[in-house]
Design a protein around this motif. Structure first.
Motif, mmCIF file in Angstrom:
data_model
loop_
_atom_site.group_PDB
_atom_site.id
_atom_site.type_symbol
_atom_site.label_atom_id
_atom_site.label_comp_id
_atom_site.label_asym_id
_atom_site.label_seq_id
_atom_site.Cartn_x
_atom_site.Cartn_y
_atom_site.Cartn_z
ATOM 1 N N MET A 1 33.681 -20.138 -81.112
ATOM 2 C CA MET A 1 33.322 -21.775 -80.751
ATOM 3 C C MET A 1 33.340 -21.955 -79.691
ATOM 4 O O MET A 1 33.387 -20.770 -78.191
ATOM 5 N N SER A 2 31.946 -23.130 -79.332
ATOM 6 C CA SER A 2 31.499 -23.670 -78.177
ATOM 7 C C SER A 2 33.035 -23.624 -77.120
ATOM 8 O O SER A 2 33.327 -23.770 -76.813
ATOM 9 N N PHE A 3 31.984 -23.723 -75.714
ATOM 10 C CA PHE A 3 32.869 -24.003 -74.907
ATOM 11 C C PHE A 3 33.170 -25.453 -74.807
ATOM 12 O O PHE A 3 34.380 -25.602 -74.665
ATOM 13 N N SER A 4 32.172 -25.705 -74.598
ATOM 14 C CA SER A 4 32.272 -27.991 -74.958
ATOM 15 C C SER A 4 32.887 -28.062 -76.603
ATOM 16 O O SER A 4 33.878 -29.355 -75.656
ATOM 17 N N HIS A 5 32.665 -27.466 -77.325
ATOM 18 C CA HIS A 5 33.955 -27.650 -78.535
ATOM 19 C C HIS A 5 35.593 -27.735 -78.226
ATOM 20 O O HIS A 5 36.318 -28.102 -78.588
ATOM 21 N N LEU A 6 35.619 -26.032 -77.361
ATOM 22 C CA LEU A 6 37.021 -26.037 -77.478
ATOM 23 C C LEU A 6 37.888 -26.544 -75.980
ATOM 24 O O LEU A 6 38.285 -26.889 -76.769
ATOM 25 N N VAL A 7 36.667 -27.543 -75.008
ATOM 26 C CA VAL A 7 37.020 -28.396 -73.845
ATOM 27 C C VAL A 7 37.769 -30.123 -74.960
ATOM 28 O O VAL A 7 38.982 -30.736 -75.159
ATOM 29 N N LEU A 8 36.709 -30.387 -76.043
ATOM 30 C CA LEU A 8 36.624 -31.307 -77.174
ATOM 31 C C LEU A 8 38.087 -31.903 -77.860
ATOM 32 O O LEU A 8 39.233 -32.332 -78.173
ATOM 33 N N ARG A 9 38.191 -30.148 -78.432
ATOM 34 C CA ARG A 9 39.529 -30.177 -79.188
ATOM 35 C C ARG A 9 40.590 -29.860 -78.209
ATOM 36 O O ARG A 9 41.865 -30.789 -78.490
ATOM 37 N N TYR A 10 40.765 -29.316 -77.029
ATOM 38 C CA TYR A 10 42.266 -29.098 -76.860
ATOM 39 C C TYR A 10 42.807 -30.526 -75.649
ATOM 40 O O TYR A 10 43.072 -30.879 -74.986
ATOM 41 N N ALA A 11 40.806 -31.061 -75.183
ATOM 42 C CA ALA A 11 41.245 -32.550 -74.747
ATOM 43 C C ALA A 11 42.415 -33.670 -75.703
ATOM 44 O O ALA A 11 42.936 -34.301 -75.758
ATOM 45 N N ALA A 12 41.334 -33.401 -77.204
ATOM 46 C CA ALA A 12 41.564 -34.461 -78.223
ATOM 47 C C ALA A 12 43.585 -33.838 -78.184
ATOM 48 O O ALA A 12 44.250 -34.649 -78.843
ATOM 49 N N PHE A 13 43.582 -33.002 -78.136
ATOM 50 C CA PHE A 13 45.044 -32.607 -79.065
ATOM 51 C C PHE A 13 45.971 -32.638 -77.407
ATOM 52 O O PHE A 13 47.578 -32.941 -77.648
ATOM 53 N N ALA A 14 45.695 -32.409 -75.701
ATOM 54 C CA ALA A 14 46.406 -33.468 -75.285
ATOM 55 C C ALA A 14 46.389 -34.739 -74.696
ATOM 56 O O ALA A 14 48.164 -35.141 -75.261
ATOM 57 N N VAL A 15 45.546 -35.209 -75.569
ATOM 58 C CA VAL A 15 45.462 -36.946 -75.937
ATOM 59 C C VAL A 15 46.826 -36.987 -77.349
ATOM 60 O O VAL A 15 47.665 -38.129 -77.241
ATOM 61 N N LEU A 16 46.825 -36.512 -78.413
ATOM 62 C CA LEU A 16 47.779 -36.667 -79.355
ATOM 63 C C LEU A 16 49.341 -36.337 -78.771
ATOM 64 O O LEU A 16 50.256 -36.711 -78.812
ATOM 65 N N ALA A 17 49.552 -35.096 -78.070
ATOM 66 C CA ALA A 17 50.085 -34.722 -77.019
ATOM 67 C C ALA A 17 51.343 -35.616 -76.350
ATOM 68 O O ALA A 17 52.275 -35.853 -76.307
ATOM 69 N N THR A 18 50.148 -36.117 -75.526
ATOM 70 C CA THR A 18 50.971 -37.099 -74.430
ATOM 71 C C THR A 18 51.331 -38.815 -75.507
ATOM 72 O O THR A 18 52.511 -39.455 -75.048
ATOM 73 N N LEU A 19 50.559 -38.824 -75.854
ATOM 74 C CA LEU A 19 51.248 -40.342 -77.212
ATOM 75 C C LEU A 19 52.358 -39.646 -78.058
ATOM 76 O O LEU A 19 53.114 -40.574 -78.018
ATOM 77 N N VAL A 20 52.722 -38.814 -78.172
ATOM 78 C CA VAL A 20 54.177 -38.397 -78.968
ATOM 79 C C VAL A 20 54.581 -38.809 -77.906
ATOM 80 O O VAL A 20 55.746 -39.149 -77.834
ATOM 81 N N ASN A 21 54.552 -37.277 -76.587
ATOM 82 C CA ASN A 21 55.355 -37.649 -75.479
ATOM 83 C C ASN A 21 55.657 -39.257 -75.076
ATOM 84 O O ASN A 21 57.068 -40.169 -74.990
#
Length: 142
Positions: free
Chosen positions: A1-21
């Motif tokens: 996985m490329s670095f940019s793909h990892l950053v985008l995935r991590y950011a998306a998961f952070a947004v999802l967890a933030t919304l759940v929170n």
């Protein structure tokens, strides 16, 4: 996985967890406001966000394949401990915004800012101390 793909995935998961929170907090606050309701909302939101983010990080960021109860328990405990400092960042900013403006919108803005900073710190802690046997793409040098 490329670095940019990892950053985008991590950011998306952070947004999802933030919304759940934040959704959990709203749900708790619907049953009662005031200092006790606020404290309960913070704890409940943090708990649901933590479990959501752990599961996503374990499987889709660090690709951790350990399915043993002992390994899972150890990693979740370490993941939670690493989150204590970052939770302090989140709670501190959310509370500061609430105290300064006393509106739900600004409380949530402080929460989003705190979670954003906290998740950046947490990724590095998790990579170094929790998911040590699973290595995602590292940041490019330079």
């Amino acid at each position: 996985m490329s670095f940019s793909h990892l950053v985008l995935r991590y950011a998306a998961f952070a947004v999802l967890a933030t919304l759940v929170n934040l959704a959990t907090q709203r749900g708790v606050l619907a049953f009662g406001a005031g200092p006790a309701g606020y404290a309960l909302a913070l704890v409940a939101g943090t708990g649901t966000g933590l479990v959501t983010k752990y599961w996503l990080d374990k499987h889709w960021i660090f690709f951790d394949r350990d399915r043993s109860l002992g390994g899972h328990s150890r990693k979740f405990t370490l993941y939670t401990v690493m989150g204590l400092a970052t939770t302090a960042i989140f709670w501190g900013l959310e509370t500061a915004f609430w105290l300064a403006w006393q509106t739900d919108a600004m409380r949530e803005a402080g929460g989003v800012l705190g979670l954003t900073i906290g998740y950046g710190v947490k990724y590095n802690l998790d990579r170094r101390f929790v998911f040590t046997d699973a290595r995602p793409v590292a940041a490019p040098a330079g």
